[in-house]
Design a protein around this motif. Structure first.
Motif, PDB file in Angstrom:
ATOM      1  N   UNK A  95      30.380   8.978 -16.347  1.00  0.00           N
ATOM      2  CA  UNK A  95      30.039   8.462 -17.665  1.00  0.00           C
ATOM      3  C   UNK A  95      30.222   6.946 -17.717  1.00  0.00           C
ATOM      4  N   UNK A  96      31.332   6.455 -17.180  1.00  0.00           N
ATOM      5  CA  UNK A  96      31.581   5.015 -17.165  1.00  0.00           C
ATOM      6  C   UNK A  96      30.585   4.293 -16.258  1.00  0.00           C
ATOM      7  N   UNK A  97      30.246   4.915 -15.125  1.00  0.00           N
ATOM      8  CA  UNK A  97      29.253   4.310 -14.234  1.00  0.00           C
ATOM      9  C   UNK A  97      27.889   4.238 -14.912  1.00  0.00           C
ATOM     10  N   UNK A 101      25.711   0.952 -15.863  1.00  0.00           N
ATOM     11  CA  UNK A 101      24.302   0.833 -15.488  1.00  0.00           C
ATOM     12  C   UNK A 101      23.452   0.462 -16.698  1.00  0.00           C
ATOM     13  N   UNK A 102      23.712   1.099 -17.828  1.00  0.00           N
ATOM     14  CA  UNK A 102      22.937   0.844 -19.041  1.00  0.00           C
ATOM     15  C   UNK A 102      23.216  -0.545 -19.589  1.00  0.00           C
ATOM     16  N   UNK A 103      24.473  -1.002 -19.520  1.00  0.00           N
ATOM     17  CA  UNK A 103      24.815  -2.355 -19.966  1.00  0.00           C
ATOM     18  C   UNK A 103      24.113  -3.409 -19.107  1.00  0.00           C
ATOM     19  N   UNK A 291      23.994  11.938  -9.733  1.00  0.00           N
ATOM     20  CA  UNK A 291      22.612  11.760  -9.289  1.00  0.00           C
ATOM     21  C   UNK A 291      21.892  10.577  -9.927  1.00  0.00           C
ATOM     22  N   UNK A 292      22.165  10.275 -11.197  1.00  0.00           N
ATOM     23  CA  UNK A 292      21.436   9.199 -11.875  1.00  0.00           C
ATOM     24  C   UNK A 292      21.789   7.824 -11.320  1.00  0.00           C
ATOM     25  N   UNK A 293      22.976   7.661 -10.768  1.00  0.00           N
ATOM     26  CA  UNK A 293      23.410   6.339 -10.288  1.00  0.00           C
ATOM     27  C   UNK A 293      22.639   5.919  -9.032  1.00  0.00           C
TER      28      UNK A 293
END
Length: 362
Positions: A95-97, A101-103, A291-293
């Motif tokens: 979640x933090x990763x 990524x979004x930031x 997976x999204x990272x």
């Protein structure tokens, strides 16, 4: 407690099946697919059903580990602590990763990301407390795949209720008709691909209960439905029902596959007990959650390098799959295993109770 290694290995295939959906399915027209293939197949398109397989498997294995004779775990606080130790550290890191990524997308790359696709403050908080899939309308932004972890947490909290409505009696096998009918109604009410829609418990509740009933049936002396060939027959049914296109039938076929692989005499047991497959099964939760990272990192690299973009699709898939497995392995060894051991040890020192049975599957 005897480990059921083929079911551990099955987790790897289910996780990679979900990746196939996210990588090959065309979501938004011509530009909505990560890897463009020259063909379409329901085997890839229906990869979201890998999550349904996880839900069934979770109900089966938790019942196998914690309720041999129909009893509820004797120390429920210790059971829940073990479940938190199992899912929460990886969930928080991912979640933090995802937030990082979004930031970066929003403030560094100047691509609108905060507030888009559900990436709101409230969505972050609901993810943080694992309630983002409990109520209709709650967003699954940030690390969107974590909706299923929220659903699993619901199942853990109410595991005793699931056990209570699946008594350790021989007629329990007939109770499996209830979740199947429930899923059929959900799919019929929502139209095509209703089971692909996250954000609620409509999939988790009947499928987790189906897994509990499957284990109960096995505990009550239920045998292989086709002897040692059960897993092959069930796998053939999975493929057939994928092409038929009715999700509920695929879920039933997955349930039969899980049930068959739980028997050591099944013909697929030697192959599904290979150490490499067992290892991939052990890190499958990390594969699914992280997976999204690597997907985002690879997407950025591909857009900045025409050489990567022009590579054959199978080569690109192999690169991204390798990245995903590497990230998952690091997450497993650096976070998942150490934090799980530490939390369980702290719970024991704090007098929460004796450590429950450890499983290679859950």
């Amino acid at each position: 407690m005897k480990f059921i290694h083929p079911l551990t290995s099955l987790r790897a295939f289910l996780a990679i099946w979900v990746l196939c959906r996210h990588w090959f399915y065309n979501y938004d027209g011509a530009d909505g697919v990560f890897f463009k293939l020259s063909f379409s197949t329901p085997i890839f398109d229906k990869g979201y059903l890998g999550v349904d397989g996880f839900f069934i498997l979770s109900g089966f294995i938790l019942t196998y580990n914690y309720s041999r004779n129909g009893e509820v775990p004797s120390n429920y606080a210790r059971f829940l602590l073990a479940r938190i130790a199992r899912i929460y550290p990886v969930h928080i890191i991912c979640l933090l990763a995802a937030a990082g990524m979004i930031l970066v997308k929003h403030f560094v790359m100047h691509r609108p990301a905060i507030g888009v696709d559900g990436n709101t403050g409230f969505a972050f908080l609901s993810n943080l407390v694992l309630m983002n899939s409990w109520f209709p309308g709650l967003s699954n932004g940030w690390n969107d795949v974590a909706w299923s972890v929220s659903a699993e947490w619901f199942a853990y909290l109410f595991f005793g209720v699931f056990l209570w409505i699946a008594p350790a009696k021989k007629h329990v096998k007939w109770l499996m008709l209830l979740p199947v009918l429930g899923l059929a109604l959900v799919e019929w009410d929502g139209g095509r691909n209703q089971l692909s829609l996250p954000g609620s418990l409509w999939r988790l509740i009947p499928e987790f209960y189906l897994g509990v009933c499957l284990c109960r049936t096995r505990q009550m002396g239920g045998g292989q439905f086709l002897g040692k060939w059960g897993s092959l027959a069930a796998f053939a049914l999975v493929v057939l029902t994928l092409f038929i296109g009715i999700d509920t039938l695929v879920v039933v076929s997955l349930a039969l596959l899980i049930y068959s692989l739980s028997f050591s005499e099944d013909v697929a047991t030697p192959a599904m007990s290979l150490p490499a497959l067992i290892y991939l099964g052990e890190i499958s939760y990390c594969i699914y959650m992280v997976q999204r990272i690597p997907q985002w990192i690879y997407s950025v690299a591909r857009k900045s390098s025409s050489i990567i973009y022009l590579l054959p699709v199978p080569v690109q898939v192999a690169i991204l799959l390798g990245m995903t497995i590497l990230f998952a392995a690091l997450l497993h060894h650096l976070i998942e295993n150490p934090m799980r051991t530490r939390i369980n040890r702290l719970g024991k020192k704090g007098g929460v109770g004796q450590s429950p049975v450890k499983s290679a599957v859950t």
